[in-house]
Design a protein around this motif. Structure first.
Motif, PDB file in Angstrom:
ATOM      1  N   VAL A 566      29.849  66.661  41.882  1.00 28.17           N
ATOM      2  CA  VAL A 566      29.400  67.284  40.644  1.00 28.17           C
ATOM      3  C   VAL A 566      28.177  66.518  40.173  1.00 28.17           C
ATOM      4  O   VAL A 566      28.240  65.289  39.972  1.00 28.17           O
ATOM      5  N   GLY A 568      24.400  66.504  37.741  1.00 24.99           N
ATOM      6  CA  GLY A 568      23.852  66.974  36.472  1.00 24.99           C
ATOM      7  C   GLY A 568      23.095  65.874  35.766  1.00 24.99           C
ATOM      8  O   GLY A 568      23.070  64.701  36.176  1.00 24.99           O
ATOM      9  N   SER A 572      25.632  65.714  30.481  1.00 29.82           N
ATOM     10  CA  SER A 572      25.900  67.117  30.841  1.00 29.82           C
ATOM     11  C   SER A 572      27.389  67.436  30.852  1.00 29.82           C
ATOM     12  O   SER A 572      27.757  68.586  31.039  1.00 29.82           O
ATOM     13  N   LYS A 574      29.833  65.766  32.852  1.00 28.28           N
ATOM     14  CA  LYS A 574      30.463  65.617  34.168  1.00 28.28           C
ATOM     15  C   LYS A 574      31.737  64.780  34.070  1.00 28.28           C
ATOM     16  O   LYS A 574      32.816  65.217  34.476  1.00 28.28           O
ATOM     17  N   THR A 575      31.585  63.573  33.520  1.00 30.57           N
ATOM     18  CA  THR A 575      32.717  62.637  33.506  1.00 30.57           C
ATOM     19  C   THR A 575      33.862  63.149  32.643  1.00 30.57           C
ATOM     20  O   THR A 575      35.040  63.036  32.998  1.00 30.57           O
ATOM     21  N   CYS A 577      34.699  66.248  31.878  1.00 28.83           N
ATOM     22  CA  CYS A 577      35.380  67.375  32.530  1.00 28.83           C
ATOM     23  C   CYS A 577      36.188  66.903  33.732  1.00 28.83           C
ATOM     24  O   CYS A 577      37.328  67.319  33.936  1.00 28.83           O
ATOM     25  N   LEU A 578      35.600  66.015  34.545  1.00 29.16           N
ATOM     26  CA  LEU A 578      36.301  65.559  35.745  1.00 29.16           C
ATOM     27  C   LEU A 578      37.510  64.709  35.392  1.00 29.16           C
ATOM     28  O   LEU A 578      38.498  64.680  36.138  1.00 29.16           O
ATOM     29  N   SER A 591      33.406  57.719  41.068  1.00 23.39           N
ATOM     30  CA  SER A 591      32.166  57.460  40.346  1.00 23.39           C
ATOM     31  C   SER A 591      31.512  56.230  40.936  1.00 23.39           C
ATOM     32  O   SER A 591      32.186  55.230  41.254  1.00 23.39           O
ATOM     33  N   ASP A 654      31.423  61.915  41.369  1.00 25.93           N
ATOM     34  CA  ASP A 654      30.884  62.082  40.018  1.00 25.93           C
ATOM     35  C   ASP A 654      29.453  61.561  39.980  1.00 25.93           C
ATOM     36  O   ASP A 654      29.209  60.345  40.018  1.00 25.93           O
ATOM     37  N   GLY A 655      28.481  62.494  39.947  1.00 28.79           N
ATOM     38  CA  GLY A 655      27.077  62.117  39.832  1.00 28.79           C
ATOM     39  C   GLY A 655      26.503  61.475  41.075  1.00 28.79           C
ATOM     40  O   GLY A 655      25.486  60.776  40.997  1.00 28.79           O
ATOM     41  N   LEU A 709      25.979  70.979  36.855  1.00 24.37           N
ATOM     42  CA  LEU A 709      26.187  71.299  35.444  1.00 24.37           C
ATOM     43  C   LEU A 709      24.815  71.268  34.780  1.00 24.37           C
ATOM     44  O   LEU A 709      24.257  70.201  34.510  1.00 24.37           O
ATOM     45  N   GLU A 738      28.106  58.766  30.894  1.00 24.55           N
ATOM     46  CA  GLU A 738      27.962  58.251  32.242  1.00 24.55           C
ATOM     47  C   GLU A 738      28.621  56.887  32.406  1.00 24.55           C
ATOM     48  O   GLU A 738      28.966  56.486  33.498  1.00 24.55           O
TER      49      GLU A 738
END
Length: 1722
Positions: A566, A568, A572, A574-575, A577-578, A591, A654-655, A709, A738
């Motif tokens: 994921v 973005g 945005s 990411k973290t 939601c995940l 991550s 993640d990212g 995202l 983040e």
């Protein structure tokens, strides 16, 4: 109560979802949380079957499962309660939860489990609950609809609404028109009703008057009439007779009962006689039958009544039994309920005590509430004061936050502006480069148009396009003649341009396209095909020298259900939601920050042996140096974390990855293949093995999904500002989304500078924008796994959408994984295992071998010798050449020997059967190549040798192509330069103006009085003649000098020299092809010889050299150096060879031939058909190349034949020796037998026995090894011969193509030179004529002045070819009058011009060539043409402003109630006005057509058609305007005459012909369709027919007078011709021709049409009509008789195809009145 329940659910039970008092109804609507509550108390054992979604199926499942548990607890839960909870009614879920709360608290205090409660429950109660549960489940399924039914209902409703909208749109126009018509009809109906009302009122008044005047006479009653009296009397008699008959029958019945048996006969006889006297026999039989019938009917009725009574009795009994059973069941239920609800005295007493305690608790609760209210008021006052203080602080903080936000936005806007400017500059530069290239292409084309006379060669245009597409400049920017060691960038560009053009020319040459196509006048041959044998040889040699490396296995990972990343921008979501996804679905989130921190922690804890600790040490080393963590180390950390994830689970990055480098490293680490690495260019190879293994397809991506995202920069800044504001208010928290993941770890504390983080937001956004385009291209283009999601939404909505996307990807990966495992992965593993471990191949069965035509030994051995794949050949070679595997090598050799020996026996012996298939030819797909072991030195020598051959071939071909391009450009520029130089030479100055000025000065010096003298005038005329002669001499001399200059240019030898240069270039190309053939031949010979000979044969003769032309022989001193340079360059290019592969090769000496042949050879060339010596030279060079090729082939053939003869001789010698040894042995045996016979003869005398001839010795048995070797050699020779034949044909095709292209280019050069010389000659003649004309103009002006005795005031000037006065007034010849413009037809009103009619015809002809078209298609064409938006606006205004409803009415009128339309009738109506012919005129034109049709074919050509005079004159006297600028008047009738031929002619015929009878049938159309039918039938019969119409409608039509006048004229003409004529009859074919005329009538297939019939049906009707009228089928009936028949009258009245419709009158009426279109007859 809601707060208590929420506290119970959230704190005590800790449900999976937090319950809020405001959303209790919504949360518990699906029943999932209720089941979870019951599961918490261990009452719901099947909780895993509960569904969490809010669909109808989930609700039905959950409430069905929980109902028994609720009944067990004693909750009053029924269907109404379930509906209330599912429909989220207010308070329903709260009441249910409160009951559960009370009952579950009691259960907890009692300590009972669900099993104990079920065991304590009575059996009757349990049975009752099961019955109630079944009833509840069935009723719940009927009340709650399934999800599929709901979706189906929604879909049906959606499509129903959509269909209704479409129907409303489609019907709207028709509905409006129908309403208008109904309105008009209603008005007319009301008018008719009013008229009828007045008429009835008047009629009523008249009837009343009549009634008053009538005298009423009474009628007798109906029962007193005579008929009534007679009827009554007859009835009375019948009744009396019946009554008597009944009395007699009764009497006889009584008598039978009373009388004895003996007297029955007499009585019956008497009765019969008495009855016969009283009644007739018929009446008696009828009475008996009626009596018997009544008896039978009564019996049937009695039986039916008995059955009905029995049924009713049974039904009553059944109903009584059911009622009794229901009563018993109710009684049992009442007893059961009473027994269950019976309470004891103790329970009542406890209930009373509980009520008292409840009242006491209520009192205490009220006191506590009052006290709490007081405390609450105090807290509210304190809280209000605190709020006011915090509000002031918040206002100040908000102002500070707004200021910071504004600064952040300004910084972001500045960065965005800089990025936009940079992007604009980049796009602007690219657009500028493209525009400059376009301008260069245009200017280049313009320059070459000047150079070549507006004829740009296609080759040059292709080269310019290629350079333009490659982004290279078209103009030369550097010189390549002397390339220095350190070239400039411009020279680098020129080198790249030459390489691009060389590659293009090489590709065209190899594919025989572009410039290297076969000439049109010669035979076209396809490009030579690939030599599969040579390709196999090269591939095998390369495989031996450079064996392929074994494929590395991809790294092993367990099976994962989800592999995703994921990505973005910052903030945005990411973290966040995940993290929720990880909690809900147990998916591992990886991550980069968390993984790095874990590695550092592992290192700090001292776990040196773990991989994570080692990674942490490496990370710490980089961080201590102040450097960032390398991408390789990050990928290793991520891969190690992935390895630690258990199987059958999923993970999400993640990212990560952040940039393209990390993405490629991750792909390589997880998949094992470096997909990002660019593949190296393959080496040039002149032959390819068709059976070589193909490259494996690219592996599938290791990730299943890359989710972006997407949020805008403004949204990121808003979120960052919001989070910073919340942090300032709430104190220290996480530094952002983040960095939240590391902060959540309890054992990790990372110090972060918040101000630094804020300052880095803009840079991180910029970094993402810089790296994302490449990542997007990677994930979306190559891997196709990218999905975008707009993340500017709430967290819950984002979570649901990401969850659905992940679920879809997981489902797709599961489906696709099965396919990959079945088709892709398993074979790859098996292949790898086969490469590592040798596996024994099972031998094929005999049945399989027999089907293929081989013996088992042959098949087995051939399978081992088959080497279509290089891997197999490599393995065989390695095994044969290894020292430690002699046993295996011997086995392989033995099997190969057996296979080849058996194949040789099958091919040469007699064991072959006639049903065997044909043997495959060498080089085909089924051919098994000979792969015998080779000495190690041969492949090591041949592979670099072949690489040098390929490189030298490509290099030399490209060098020749470059020289040809240079020579072509040089030729174009030279021809242009000589033309321009000659043009400048023609414009050189002369002395004519000096003579003219001197003569004018002398003329003006003569006094005026002397100029009037006649003698002076004569003297001046004489002087003028002398001046003209002198000027003419100057012009003649200049013309002669220009001719000499042209001859010098033609004879300077430039054309011959450059023709020789071109020939040398093509000769060099032939040399390259011959060298390549010779190199291929040597490669094949060495390869195949090395397989059966240990020592190769000696090298053949030196390489063959194609001769070149000697272009340095006859050179002028001035140009000798240049030509010698060019010759030297050509010689070098021709003899350029790479000698690294063969060190023994000697320096080649290229033979030179003279350029100009002797004069003795010219005559012989002309006799042989060569017009040019250059063509003879090219032919000789081509023959030399062919001879060299044939010699090489013949040498190989002779050598191969010698080897075969030598082997045959050796075999014969071997067989002779064996026969001799066998003969000597047989002779010794014979001698021994003779001695024995002599001894026996001495003992016993007798006649001598005949001498026995010695039996022939048996054939010597050959060694199987020798047979195998001989078969191998034969197969080798077969392959070698096939490869050599293929190369021979290919090189001959190439050489022939080179010769053909060379001839074409030489001819083009000669043609261009001749054109240039011809242009020079034309320029010379034109200039000479212009100079002579200017001299004549000067003499004419001077003579005029001499005759008028005037002085020459203006200065006379002769400038080049022009004559000027005073230097600025040019004297020219009076121009001719301009031509008169062509006549043009102007549109008037709604009349279409002839051009518009022809355009209509072309379009309709293109759409419907048969002349018949569907009415819908015709309406669409008319709508497009007449539409202002879609049409061409070329039609008159009435046509352009017609509405859709009018178009519909027009089409419906033209279609004549059929589905099809004849567009020729439409064009005839649209072409009006034209003279309408009368019937006599039609017959006269028909007679003229028949006279012109000499062959009686029924059709005419256009030439014959135009010679025939129609009913209107073909030519008219038109007034010609005097003004030449005005066009001639347009003759519409003459052009209409041509248009009629175009309309009715058949274009498929050559030339086009028109069926004149069919054409006249179209013109027979009349406003009255009946008259039109009569006219058409008259045309078919060729004579006039008369028909009197009795229709009342025609009497009211305005055109009736015209029809009457026409009929009277016809009758008068008939009478004048012959008085009362005998009318000729009408035949059936004539009727069919008239009825079935018209394309629309023939093509209509509407079976519901009232008048439509097929021709066969019409013929049957006509046959019936003829027979009804008393005629035979072949007879002819007069039309006056035939027209009286009803069938013929109906046909005449319904013949609508002969009705002529005037479209223009309707259009004019519509335009003037604005009313709807109503078509009228003309």
């Amino acid at each position: 109560m809601s707060d208590i329940l929420c506290r119970w659910l959230n704190v005590e039970l800790r449900l999976s979802k937090t319950v809020d008092p405001r959303s209790i109804s919504k949360d518990f609507a699906n029943g999932y949380l209720i089941g979870e509550v019951l599961h918490k108390y261990q009452l719901q054992g099947d909780f895993d079957l509960f569904l969490k979604s809010n669909t109808a199926n989930s609700k039905l499942n959950n409430f069905t499962l929980m109902e028994p548990t609720l009944q067990l607890l004693g909750v009053s839960f029924d269907l109404s309660m379930a509906q209330a909870v599912m429909r989220e009614q207010h308070g329903a879920a709260t009441r249910l939860l409160y009951q559960l709360f009370i009952l579950l608290q009691k259960k907890r205090k009692a300590g009972l489990t669900g099993t104990a409660m079920e065991a304590m429950q009575p059996a009757a109660t349990a049975c009752l609950h099961r019955v109630e549960n079944d009833i509840y489940s069935e009723r719940l399924r009927t009340v709650v609809k399934r999800e599929a039914d709901l979706k189906l209902q929604k879909i049906a409703l959606k499509y129903e609404i959509k269909g209704r909208e479409i129907y409303d749109k489609s019907v709207m126009a028709h509905f409006v028109e129908q309403q208008r018509r109904q309105k008009v009809q209603e008005e007319m109906r009301l008018q008719d009703i009013e008229k009828h009302r007045h008429a009835r009122r008047k009629q009523h008044e008249i009837m009343t008057r009549i009634q008053t005047a009538i005298i009423q006479i009474p009628k007798p009653p109906p029962n007193r009439t005579l008929k009534a009296l007679e009827k009554q009397q007859q009835n009375r008699k019948k009744q009396e007779a019946q009554k008597v008959h009944m009395e007699i029958a009764q009497f006889e019945k009584i008598r039978k009962k009373l009388s004895p048996a003996g007297g029955f006969g007499t009585s019956s006889l008497r009765y019969v006689s008495h009855g016969s006297q009283l009644q007739r026999p018929e009446e008696l039989a009828q009475a008996n039958s009626e009596y018997i019938q009544k008896i039978r009917q009564r019996l049937e009725e009695d039986a039916a009544a008995r059955q009905q009574r029995e049924k009713r009795r049974r039904r009553v009994l059944v109903e009584q039994m059911k009622a009794h059973e229901a009563q018993e069941e109710a009684l049992r239920e009442e007893q059961l309920v009473e027994r269950l609800t019976r309470q004891s005295q103790l329970e009542r007493r406890l209930a009373v005590q509980l009520m008292q305690l409840r009242q006491q608790k209520d009192v205490l609760r009220q006191n506590r509430v009052f006290r709490e209210r007081q405390y609450q008021e105090q807290r509210l006052r304190d809280f209000q004061e605190a709020l006011e203080r915090e509000a002031a602080l918040a206002r100040q903080a908000s102002l500070d936050h707004a200021e910071e936000t504004r600064k952040e936005i300004e910084l972001h806007d500045r960065i965005a502006t800089e990025r936009a400017q940079a992007r604009y500059r980049k796009h602007s530069d690219s657009c500028r480069e493209i525009l400059e290239q376009i301008v260069d292409l245009a200017t280049k084309a313009g320059e070459y148009r000047l150079l070549t006379g507006n004829l740009i060669p296609g080759k040059l245009m292709r080269e310019w396009k290629e350079l333009m597409f490659c982004g290279k400049p078209l103009y030369d920017s550097g010189s390549l003649e002397e390339l220095p060691a350190d070239p400039t960038p411009e020279q680098f560009i020129e080198v790249e341009k030459q390489e691009i053009l060389n590659n293009q020319d090489y590709d065209e040459y190899m594919s025989m396209t572009g410039e290297w196509t076969w000439p049109e006048d010669g035979e076209t041959k396809p490009p030579p095909s690939n030599n599969n044998i040579l390709g196999h040889v090269v591939l095998r040699l390369q495989t031996i020298v450079n064996p392929p490396k074994p494929d590395t296995l991809p790294p092993f990972f367990p099976r994962f259900t989800l592999k995703a990343c994921v990505l973005g921008k910052l903030f945005s979501g990411k973290t966040t939601c995940l993290t929720r996804i990880a909690k809900v679905h147990h998916i591992h989130i990886l991550s980069a920050n968390v993984l790095i921190q874990e590695a550092l922690d592992a290192h700090q804890l001292g776990r040196e042996l773990s991989v994570r600790a080692q990674h942490g040490a490496a990370v710490e080393k980089f961080l201590r140096k102040g450097r960032s963590v390398p991408d390789e180390l990050l990928v290793d950390i991520a891969v190690e974390a992935i390895r630690a994830i258990p199987a059958d689970s999923g993970w999400i990055l993640d990212g990560f990855p952040v940039d393209l480098t990390q993405a490629k490293l991750l792909e390589k680490a997880l998949g094992g293949s470096d997909t990002g690495k660019e593949r190296k260019n393959k080496r040039s190879n002149l032959s390819v093995d068709s059976n070589a293994p193909k490259e494996p397809p690219p592996p599938s991506p290791v990730l299943d999904l890359a989710l972006l995202l997407d949020v805008s920069d403004d949204h990121v800044l808003d979120r960052a500002a919001k989070q910073a504001y919340e942090e300032e208010r709430s104190g220290p928290a996480g530094a952002g989304e983040e960095s939240c993941a590391p902060a959540r770890e309890h054992n990790v504390v990372i110090a972060r500078d918040k101000s630094l983080g804020k300052r880095q937001i803009q840079h991180r956004i910029t970094a993402f924008q810089d790296t994302w385009p490449k990542l997007e291209k990677w994930f979306s283009g190559k891997q196709s796994i990218l999905m975008r999601l707009n993340a500017e939404m709430s967290e819950d909505m984002l979570f649901r959408k990401v969850e659905s996307i992940l679920y879809q990807v997981m489902m797709q990966s599961e489906k696709g994984e099965v396919v990959v495992l079945d088709s892709g992965k398993a074979p790859a593993v098996s292949t790898a295992l086969v490469q590592v471990t040798p596996v024994a191949v099972p031998a094929p069965t005999e049945s399989t071998l027999t089907q293929e035509g081989l013996t088992p030994a042959v098949k087995c051995s051939s399978s081992k010798s088959n080497s279509r794949s290089p891997k197999g050949s490599q393995s065989n070679i390695e095994k044969s050449t290894s020292e430690g595997k002699d046993v295996h090598r011997g086995a392989v050799g033995h099997s190969r020997t057996l296979s080849i020996a058996s194949s040789y026996e099958n091919s040469h012996g007699g064991n072959t059967s006639p049903t065997e298939p044909l043997a495959p030819t060498p080089g085909t797909a089924h051919w098994v190549y000979v792969d015998e072991p080779l000495p190690k030195e041969i492949p090591e020598y041949l592979v670099p040798y072949w690489e040098n051959v390929c490189n030298s071939y490509v290099t030399n071909v490209k060098a020749v192509m470059q020289n040809l391009r240079t020579e072509r450009i040089l030729i174009i520029h030279h021809l242009f330069n000589i033309r321009e130089e000659f043009k400048q030479y023609l414009r050189r100055p002369d002395l004519k103006q000096e003579f003219v000025s001197q003569w004018q000065q002398n003329y003006n010096s003569i006094p005026k009085d002397m100029r009037d003298d006649e003698e002076t005038k004569a003297e001046l005329h004489q002087r003028l003649d002398d001046l003209r002669e002198r000027l003419w001499d100057i012009c003649d001399k200049r013309k002669e000098e220009a001719g000499q200059e042209r001859a010098a240019i033609m004879c300077d030898g430039w054309l011959e020299d450059h023709t020789a240069v071109l020939i040398n270039h093509f000769s060099t190309l032939m040399q390259v092809e011959v060298d390549r053939f010779q190199d291929s031949l040597r490669l094949l010979r060495d390869y195949y010889t090395g397989m059966y000979k240990q020592v190769l044969s000696e090298a053949g003769p030196e390489f063959t050299c194609i001769p070149l032309l000697d272009i340095v022989v006859l050179e002028e001193p001035g140009t000798q150096t240049d030509k010698s340079k060019s010759s030297e360059r050509v010689t070098k290019s021709a003899g350029k060879r790479d000698s690294e592969g063969d060190e023994k090769k000697k320096t080649k000496v290229v033979p030179l031939i003279p350029r100009r042949p002797p004069s003795t050879e010219v005559a012989s060339m002309k006799q042989k058909g060569f017009q040019d010596p250059d063509e003879k030279l090219l032919h000789d060079i081509y023959q030399t190349a062919l001879t060299a090729i044939n010699n090489m082939v013949s040498v190989e053939a002779v050598q191969r034949e010698a080897e075969e003869n030598e082997e045959a001789q050796q075999q014969m010698d071997r067989q002779r020796l064996q026969r001799m040894s066998q003969a000597s042995a047989s002779a010794a045996a014979a001698a021994n037998s003779g001695k024995d016979k002599k001894k026996a003869g001495t003992k016993k005398k007798g006649p001598p026995s005949p001498a026995q001839e010695p039996s022939p010795p048996p054939a010597p048995e050959e060694d199987s090894e020798e047979v195998c070797k001989r078969a191998i050699r034969n197969k080798i020779r077969q392959e070698y011969a096939a490869a050599l034949d293929h190369e021979d044909s290919a090189v001959k095709v190439r050489v022939e193509l080179v010769k053909a292209c060379a001839l074409c280019m030489v001819r083009v050069l000669h043609r261009q030179a001749e054109q240039a010389f011809r242009t020079m000659e034309e320029w010379l003649g034109a200039r000479f004529l212009s100079e002579m004309n200017s001299i004549d103009q000067l003499a004419e002006v001077v003579r005029h002045h001499i005759e008028s005795a005037a002085k020459l005031q203006s200065e006379l000037m002769l400038v080049c070819t022009d004559f000027f006065l005073n230097g600025d007034m040019r004297v020219v010849v009076s121009p001719p009058n301009p031509p008169r413009p062509a006549p043009l037809e102007l549109p008037t009103d709604s009349t279409l011009t002839i051009l518009q009619l022809e355009a209509f015809y072309r379009q309709l002809r293109k759409v419907a060539p048969t002349g018949v078209q569907c009415s819908t298609d015709f309406w669409e064409i008319l709508q497009e043409i007449t539409s202002l938006n879609m049409g061409t606006n070329a039609l008159p205004d009435p046509w352009m402003h017609i509405s859709e409803s009018q178009l519909v009415e027009l089409v419906s009128t033209l279609t004549q109630n059929t589905e099809m339309l004849d567009w020729r009738q439409f064009l005839l109506s649209a072409a009006l006005p034209w003279p309408t012919p009368t019937l006599p005129q039609l017959l006269q034109v028909l007679a003229r057509f028949k006279m012109a049709d000499a062959g009686a074919t029924g059709s005419l050509t256009e030439e014959q058609y135009l010679k025939v005079e129609l009913w209107f004159p073909s030519e008219r006297a038109l007034s010609i305007p005097e003004d030449l600028s005005e066009p001639l008047p347009y003759d519409r009738l003459a052009n209409l005459r041509k248009f009629f031929f175009l309309l009715f002619a058949d274009p498929n015929c050559s030339p086009a012909r028109v069926d004149y009878v069919t054409m006249l049938l179209y013109f027979a159309a009349h406003p009255d369709p009946m008259q039109g039918f009569v006219r058409a039938l008259s045309v078919v019969m060729g004579q006039p027919l008369r028909h009197h119409s009795s229709s009342r409608l025609l009497k009211s039509v305005p055109y009736m007078e015209e029809g009457l006048s026409e009929s009277t004229e016809l009758e008068e003409e008939v009478e004048t011709q012959g008085g009362p004529r005998g009318e000729e009859g009408v035949s059936i074919p004539a009727l069919l021709r008239a009825i079935c005329h018209g394309g629309a009538w023939e093509a209509c297939h509407n079976r519901f049409h009232p008048n439509w019939k097929s021709p066969d049906e019409y013929k049957e009707d006509f046959v019936k009509v003829y027979r009804e009228l008393g005629y035979k089928v072949e007879d002819k009936i007069p039309f006056s008789i035939l027209s009286q028949h009803p069938v013929i009258q109906d046909l005449i009245e319904g013949s609508a195809q002969y009705q002529l419709i005037d479209i223009h009158r309707a259009l004019q009426v519509q335009q003037s009145e604005g009313e709807p279109l109503s078509l009228m007859v003309s």
